[in-house]
Design an enzyme around this catalytic site. Structure first.
Site, PDB file in Angstrom:
ATOM      1  CG  ASP A 118     -30.355  44.008  -1.330  1.00 25.65           C
ATOM      2  OD1 ASP A 118     -30.897  43.161  -2.081  1.00 25.65           O
ATOM      3  OD2 ASP A 118     -29.918  43.740  -0.197  1.00 25.65           O
ATOM      4  CB  ALA A 119     -28.383  49.429  -4.824  1.00 31.34           C
ATOM      5  CG  ASP A 154     -33.188  49.755  -1.440  1.00 35.56           C
ATOM      6  OD1 ASP A 154     -34.145  48.988  -1.184  1.00 35.56           O
ATOM      7  OD2 ASP A 154     -32.105  49.744  -0.821  1.00 35.56           O
ATOM      8  CG  LEU A 169     -52.416  18.499  11.544  1.00 32.40           C
ATOM      9  CD1 LEU A 169     -50.971  18.817  11.197  1.00 32.40           C
ATOM     10  CD2 LEU A 169     -53.054  17.662  10.441  1.00 32.40           C
ATOM     11  CD  GLU A 204     -47.775  19.768   3.397  1.00 31.44           C
ATOM     12  OE1 GLU A 204     -48.042  20.538   4.339  1.00 31.44           O
ATOM     13  OE2 GLU A 204     -48.559  19.506   2.485  1.00 31.44           O
ATOM     14  CE  LYS A 234     -48.125  20.026  13.969  1.00 33.91           C
ATOM     15  NZ  LYS A 234     -47.838  21.083  14.890  1.00 33.91           N
ATOM     16  CE  LYS A 261     -50.926  18.781   5.397  1.00 30.72           C
ATOM     17  NZ  LYS A 261     -50.776  20.170   4.941  1.00 30.72           N
ATOM     18  CB  CYS A 285     -11.639  30.056  42.351  1.00 30.66           C
ATOM     19  SG  CYS A 285     -11.515  28.682  41.207  1.00 30.66           S
ATOM     20  CB  CYS A 291      -7.026  28.203  38.831  1.00 33.62           C
ATOM     21  SG  CYS A 291      -8.650  27.448  38.889  1.00 33.62           S
TER      22      CYS A 291
END
Ligand code: IVH
Length: 676
Positions: free
Chosen positions: A38-39, A42, A88, A119, A121, A297, A415, A439
């Site tokens: 990436d550097a 850039d 379609l 394919e 959709k 298709k 509660c 509880c």
């Protein structure tokens, strides 16, 4: 000095930079096989920007720097499509697909299986993009099929849409069609950002994609991380030699630098189509974007032409939809479930509805803030979504259908399980029961968590059994599990000797565990599996973890001040220390983690896909982790190996594309053996 360079040199330099940047963009966004960092990218990009800023006369509309910021003209103006954008017909069952295939055979008057191009959709927004002499000149939405809206300024911001086509034989005029969509992760991130800013939440990725394309300001569209898959031809000038097969046209588009789904496949006959459907339905959940079905298709273009259209859909294609994943239903009640740590989770009791292939009658509303934000009330008609195998979700209420006299959900004072006071700390989304292990709900969930598959893995210790053991006072804390005997259990109502024996065996079996599992099973707040594993890897044995202070704990990956404080608080509690001691005295044990030298797979990253025969995926993961390897969910160029079992998902394809080494089960076991 640039100023001394002739303008020709500068033009050449800019062209070369553009060519390089286009090439890397194509590799990154279309092939998904970046070849530079990436550097570095850039740096190239900044060089071009600097050059263009110093010499604006060098700017070209197809320059990669001009995706956002080119003058916005004609935003949303009506665009008449050269060729209507069709829709379609749908098929919802195998029978309907069979009928589709039969109709085609009859019309064409041919026999034998036909070749279909299958394919996915995509669930996004249909767009038309026009290239003249290979340059993107206009993009539009589908609109009513004849007239759409111009969205060129926004389509230009999508990095996988080339501003300029690559390769040879590019027609003078080319209109391609495709679907612009937002990935699942990008959708979640967008909603999270909107939530933080108090902006509108989108109900699904399709709406989000559509909203993103309807922006006047292209910088907003650019920030949404939209993508495109191209799937068909609109208009084309007659200098183009159209391939005979649709699948070859897909390849052609790819050559031109357009992004085409790698999941398209050519099959024979209905059987091939249905096999494709089943395959895609299986991997649907793992795809990084939503699909709502597949498209078949007729692959032969001559046949397509012979078949033609009825009303607004081609006879040669059909969308085979997955079972609906969104339905409307009624909220009959909203009550609160109490979780292991006392969190009260509002849950909608729904009029049962069939959605995404299953009947849904309950759906979590996550927390009170979210329920209030979505404003879901008893009596509301709501949209329920269930995609793939995920937990059903209430997307939102249909306000128009709200009856009179409804009220927003209110926070219960006590509660619903134990009657203790309920608190909701300021700024926190969750309300909590203060009853602790008093509880019953919290106590019960802590047992269920302890016994769960990824914790101590005690088979047979499910809800009913835990209820029974608690009611009969046979257990009150987790260590009591290891004091149970077959005789005691066999006396319980509806418990036979065999099931008592099985349970005792499972409990005994669970004593042999790993440090990470043990830590996870204790149910320390915010210590999930990953954190437990990090703790185990870092400290290697339990004592140093129990004695660590907050600062030491924070040197473990992913542990911040809050979690560190919770861990310290947990181990400081005398009753927790006692229970841990008791568990160990009763035989719960693990092997302390081996040291680095014995971790030959440190620095290696594995991805597991498909079903292995001789061990479960969890076991495979644990063995790898014990050897120092990292196990992640998604394949990237950094993945060291993909282990592919039976019926591998799209991860295998990705691995093949990225040239990541693939191990079948045999090779994987060999590797484990060789390094263990
Ligand atoms: S073909 C004449 N292929 O579904 C052929 N459409 O319900 C028309 N869609 O408007 C389109 N994925 O936006 C085709 N692989 C795919 C598709 C696809 C999604 C959308 C498209 C179309 C709608 C029709």
């Amino acid at each position: 000095m640039t100023s001394k360079k002739s303008i020709d040199d500068l033009v050449k330099q800019a062209e070369e930079l553009r060519r390089e940047i286009d090439e890397h963009n194509y590799r990154y966004y279309v092939l998904e096989e970046p070849s530079i960092s990436d550097a570095e990218f850039d740096r190239l990009f900044r060089n071009l920007q600097t050059l263009e800023e110093a010499h604006p006369e060098l700017l070209t509309p197809d320059s990669p720097t001009q995706r956002v910021g080119a003058a916005v003209i004609g935003a949303f103006a009506p665009v008449n499509h050269y060729v209507p954008m069709l829709s379609l017909n749908n098929a919802f069952s195998e029978e309907e697909v069979q009928a589709f295939d039969q109709r085609i055979h009859q019309r064409l008057g041919i026999e034998g299986p036909l070749e279909y191009c299958c394919e996915t959709k995509l669930d996004g927004v249909a767009v038309s993009i026009v290239y003249e002499e290979g340059l993107l000149i206009r993009a539009a939405t589908r609109g009513d099929g004849r007239t759409g809206e111009e969205i060129t300024h926004n389509i230009r911001t999508i990095p996988s849409v080339p501003l300029k086509l690559r390769g040879k034989n590019i027609p003078k005029l080319l209109e391609i069609r495709g679907e612009v969509y937002l990935g699942k992760a990008e959708f979640a991130a967008l909603n999270e950002r909107s939530l933080e800013r108090g902006e509108k939440i989108f109900v699904n990725p399709r709406n989000a994609a559509s909203g993103s394309l309807r922006q006047l300001d292209p910088t907003i569209t650019a920030s949404r991380n939209l993508k495109i898959y191209c799937f068909s031809l609109g208009a084309v000038s007659d200098d183009f030699d159209m391939p005979e097969r649709h699948s070859d046209f897909l390849l052609k588009m790819k050559e031109w630098g357009l992004r085409v789904s790698p999941l398209a496949d050519v099959v024979k006959g209905v059987e091939g189509c249905l096999a494709y459907y089943n395959k895609l339905q299986k991997i649907r959940g793992e795809l990084p974007y939503e699909i709502d079905g597949v498209v078949y298709k007729v692959n032969n273009r001559n046949y397509q032409q012979d078949l033609g259209f009825v009303s607004r859909a081609p006879r040669w294609a059909v969308a085979h939809k997955f079972p609906a994943s969104e339905e409307l239903t009624l909220v009959q009640d909203i009550d609160f479930q109490v979780g292991r740590t006392g969190t009260l989770t509002p849950t909608a009791r729904l009029k049962p509805v069939f959605v995404g292939g299953a009947t849904v009658s309950n759906a979590t509303l996550h927390n009170l803030d979210e329920t209030w934000r979505k404003d879901i009330r008893v009596g509301d008609t709501v949209i329920v979504r269930r995609a793939g195998d995920v937990i059903p979700e209430v997307v939102g209420a249909v306000i128009e259908k709200r009856p009179k006299g409804t009220h927003p959900v209110s926070l219960p004072k006590t509660c619903p399980v134990c009657g203790s006071e309920v608190i909701k700390p300021e700024g926190e989304a969750y309300a909590k029961c203060t009853g602790g292990l008093y509880c019953h709900a919290q106590l019960k969930s802590s047992f269920l968590h302890f016994a769960s598959r990824r914790a101590m893995d005690i088979e047979g210790l499910g809800e009913r059994m835990v209820d029974l053991l608690l009611e009969t006072n046979l257990i009150s804390d987790i260590s009591d599990l290891y004091c149970l005997t077959e005789a005691k259990i066999a006396e319980l109502p509806r418990m036979g000797e065999k099931s008592a024996e099985n349970l005792i065996n499972a409990i005994a079996h669970s004593k042999d565990t790993t440090l990470a599992r043990f830590l996870y099973s204790l149910g320390i707040p915010n210590v999930g599996e990953a954190t437990a594993l990090n703790l185990a890897m870092h400290f290697k044995s339990l004592e140093p973890i129990m004695n660590a202070d907050e600062e030491t704990l924070q040197s473990v990956p992913d542990i911040g001040p809050i979690v560190a404080a919770q861990i310290v608080a947990f181990f400081r509690q005398p009753c927790n220390q006692e229970i841990i001691q008791k568990l160990r005295d009763l035989g719960v044990h693990w092997q302390d983690i081996v040291t680095e030298e014995n971790q030959p797979l440190t620095d290696q990253t594995f991805v597991l896909t498909g079903t292995l025969q001789s061990l479960t995926r969890d076991e495979a993961r644990e063995r790898l982790q014990a050897l120092g390897a990292k196990v992640t969910n998604s394949v990237s160029a950094k993945t060291s190996y993909v282990v592919a079992g039976v019926d591998p998902g799209s991860k295998l394809e990705k691995a093949e594309k990225l040239n990541v080494p693939i191990l079948d089960e045999e090779a994987f076991l060999k590797l484990l053996d060789s390094v263990s």
